[in-house]
Every structure is written in C-alpha cells, then in structure tokens.
Design an enzyme around this catalytic site. Sequence first.
Site, PDB file in Angstrom:
ATOM      1  N   ASP A  26      70.599  64.683  27.130  1.00 31.46           N
ATOM      2  CA  ASP A  26      70.897  65.965  27.765  1.00 31.46           C
ATOM      3  C   ASP A  26      70.381  67.116  26.909  1.00 31.46           C
ATOM      4  O   ASP A  26      69.990  66.925  25.757  1.00 31.46           O
ATOM      5  CB  ASP A  26      72.404  66.113  28.029  1.00 31.46           C
ATOM      6  CG  ASP A  26      73.256  65.609  26.862  1.00 31.46           C
ATOM      7  OD1 ASP A  26      72.846  65.768  25.696  1.00 31.46           O
ATOM      8  OD2 ASP A  26      74.332  65.042  27.114  1.00 31.46           O
TER       9      ASP A  26
ATOM     10  N   ASP B 209      87.922  63.290  28.497  1.00 33.25           N
ATOM     11  CA  ASP B 209      88.155  63.226  29.937  1.00 33.25           C
ATOM     12  C   ASP B 209      87.296  62.163  30.613  1.00 33.25           C
ATOM     13  O   ASP B 209      87.249  62.081  31.842  1.00 33.25           O
ATOM     14  CB  ASP B 209      87.887  64.587  30.590  1.00 33.25           C
ATOM     15  CG  ASP B 209      86.474  65.097  30.352  1.00 33.25           C
ATOM     16  OD1 ASP B 209      85.668  64.371  29.722  1.00 33.25           O
ATOM     17  OD2 ASP B 209      86.164  66.224  30.794  1.00 33.25           O
TER      18      ASP B 209
ATOM     19  N   HIS C 264      83.939  61.808  30.332  1.00 35.43           N
ATOM     20  CA  HIS C 264      82.569  62.168  30.690  1.00 35.43           C
ATOM     21  C   HIS C 264      81.560  61.463  29.776  1.00 35.43           C
ATOM     22  O   HIS C 264      81.846  61.146  28.621  1.00 35.43           O
ATOM     23  CB  HIS C 264      82.353  63.688  30.677  1.00 35.43           C
ATOM     24  CG  HIS C 264      82.254  64.295  29.311  1.00 35.43           C
ATOM     25  ND1 HIS C 264      83.277  65.010  28.718  1.00 35.43           N
ATOM     26  CD2 HIS C 264      81.238  64.327  28.411  1.00 35.43           C
ATOM     27  CE1 HIS C 264      82.894  65.443  27.540  1.00 35.43           C
ATOM     28  NE2 HIS C 264      81.662  65.034  27.321  1.00 35.43           N
TER      29      HIS C 264
ATOM     30  N   GLU D 243      80.541  65.593  33.989  1.00 38.36           N
ATOM     31  CA  GLU D 243      81.969  65.885  33.939  1.00 38.36           C
ATOM     32  C   GLU D 243      82.708  65.114  35.043  1.00 38.36           C
ATOM     33  O   GLU D 243      82.086  64.590  35.974  1.00 38.36           O
ATOM     34  CB  GLU D 243      82.191  67.389  34.108  1.00 38.36           C
ATOM     35  CG  GLU D 243      81.500  68.264  33.067  1.00 38.36           C
ATOM     36  CD  GLU D 243      82.238  68.324  31.740  1.00 38.36           C
ATOM     37  OE1 GLU D 243      83.206  67.549  31.556  1.00 38.36           O
ATOM     38  OE2 GLU D 243      81.857  69.130  30.879  1.00 38.36           O
TER      39      GLU D 243
END
Length: 261
Positions: free
Chosen positions: A67, A136, A138, A143
Amino acid sequence: MEVVIVPDAKAGGELIAEAMAKLLRRKPGALLGVATGSTPLPVYEALAAKVRSGAADVGQARIAQLDEYVGLPAEHPESYRSVLRREVLEPLGMGMDQFTGPDGTAEDVQGACEAYDKALSDAGGVDLQLLGIGTDGHIGFNEPCSSLASRTRIKTLTEQTRIDNARFFDGDIDQVPHHVITQGIGTILEARHLVLLATGEGKADAVAATVEGPIAAVCPASALQLHPHATVVVDEAAASKLKLADYFRHTYLNKPEWQGI
C-alpha cells in the site's frame, strides 16, 4: 489455514525469513510482497542476516509494495516507498530496479490502481505476501467492511488510523494524508502464499476472529480462510484468545519438516 505459535516476535521473524530463503533457493527471481509497520521488522532483520551470511540470495529477487499514501512525493521520508527502501531494500542490498509499487502521486489515482494490479499480474504474481493485521482485523488498508473481492483501489483512512499514524509525522495529524492506495483483498488473495505475522496481546482478538471466526467483511483478514496456502504466525500473547491453540501447537509440532510453512 495453518497457525504457528512462536515464543516471541524474534522467533516469528526467523521462521518467516527462513521460509523466504527457502523460496528464493527454489525460485531465485521470486516476487516477495512486503508490508510496512513495526511488526514485520524482525522478518526483514532476520532475512538481511541470512543475506549477509550467504544463507539467502536476493540478487534476482523482486519486492512488491502492499500500500501507499496518496499525495506524498515518493522521496518523502514517510512515503511507504521510502520506508521500504530504508527497512527492506537497503538492508538486503537490493536496488530500486528490483522494486515495484503503486504511484501515489498520479493525477489519475484510479488509473494508477488498475496499473498496479496489472503490473503484479505481468510480473507473474506475488509468490509470498507478508501481512500484518490491525486490531480491527484490517490487512493492508482494507478497513472493516471492505469487499472481500476488492482490487487495488483508493481508500479513505479512518480518523483513528490517521491519529495512530500521526506519530510518524511529528505528531501532527494534519500532515497525515486522508487517502491511500492499497491492494484489495481480492488482489492479496492471488498471492501464492500468504503469511500473516501478529504479535502482542493487542492483536489477540483480531487473530481469533481471523482464524476461528466466520468469514466476514467486518474482519477483512478472515478472508485468509479462503486461501489454499495461508500461514498465520503469532506469538503467545497474540495467540491468547485462540480456543484451538493446543491443537495448533500439536499439528505444527508433528508436521513433516519437508513441508515448511
């Protein structure tokens, strides 16, 4: 999905680096997908030590980026291209000609995303993709509630993610970009081997949801359950919420050595 429980981050880094070294012995020109952040640093340190000792050869290897921030110049010290140059390429003695990543400064961001997906395909695909995981669930910047079929695309960072990343920008959240380019979950799943490394108690819930929970977009990493060769390497703290931890220890202890990870 294979789960390997190791004593600590250093042991996890050594295990994954050895898997990379074995891959490079089989396929010297392998394309290695890498991630940024503090979690994978023990992997890069262990692989660099193997290169220095002659146990691994990266002369023909290639590195692919997971990314990138949108709008940061490539030479900005916190662009992920710069971070990977410092933390991966330079320690391994690799040049930028062995690196491929998305163009976060492109005027046509969507076009840059599509071009990167094509570049990965044209390069023969990623042989081993190293992943971290957020608290979380991801992976990359996918996300919660990201499509499990998503391709490389632009994503808007949550406010919490920007707050978390402000530490890399002198504590100033205003310097943190609002957008990133990330490989989508569908893109990530095309790698031949996925290796997720998680350490620390803070990742325990996410690891349990990834490994033992349902496949659900609310935990993007759970998509690894769909992959034919996915390995999750966790230290004892990150494994602390796994109901099947004893089973995972038993299966790895009795695994044929020739299988590797």
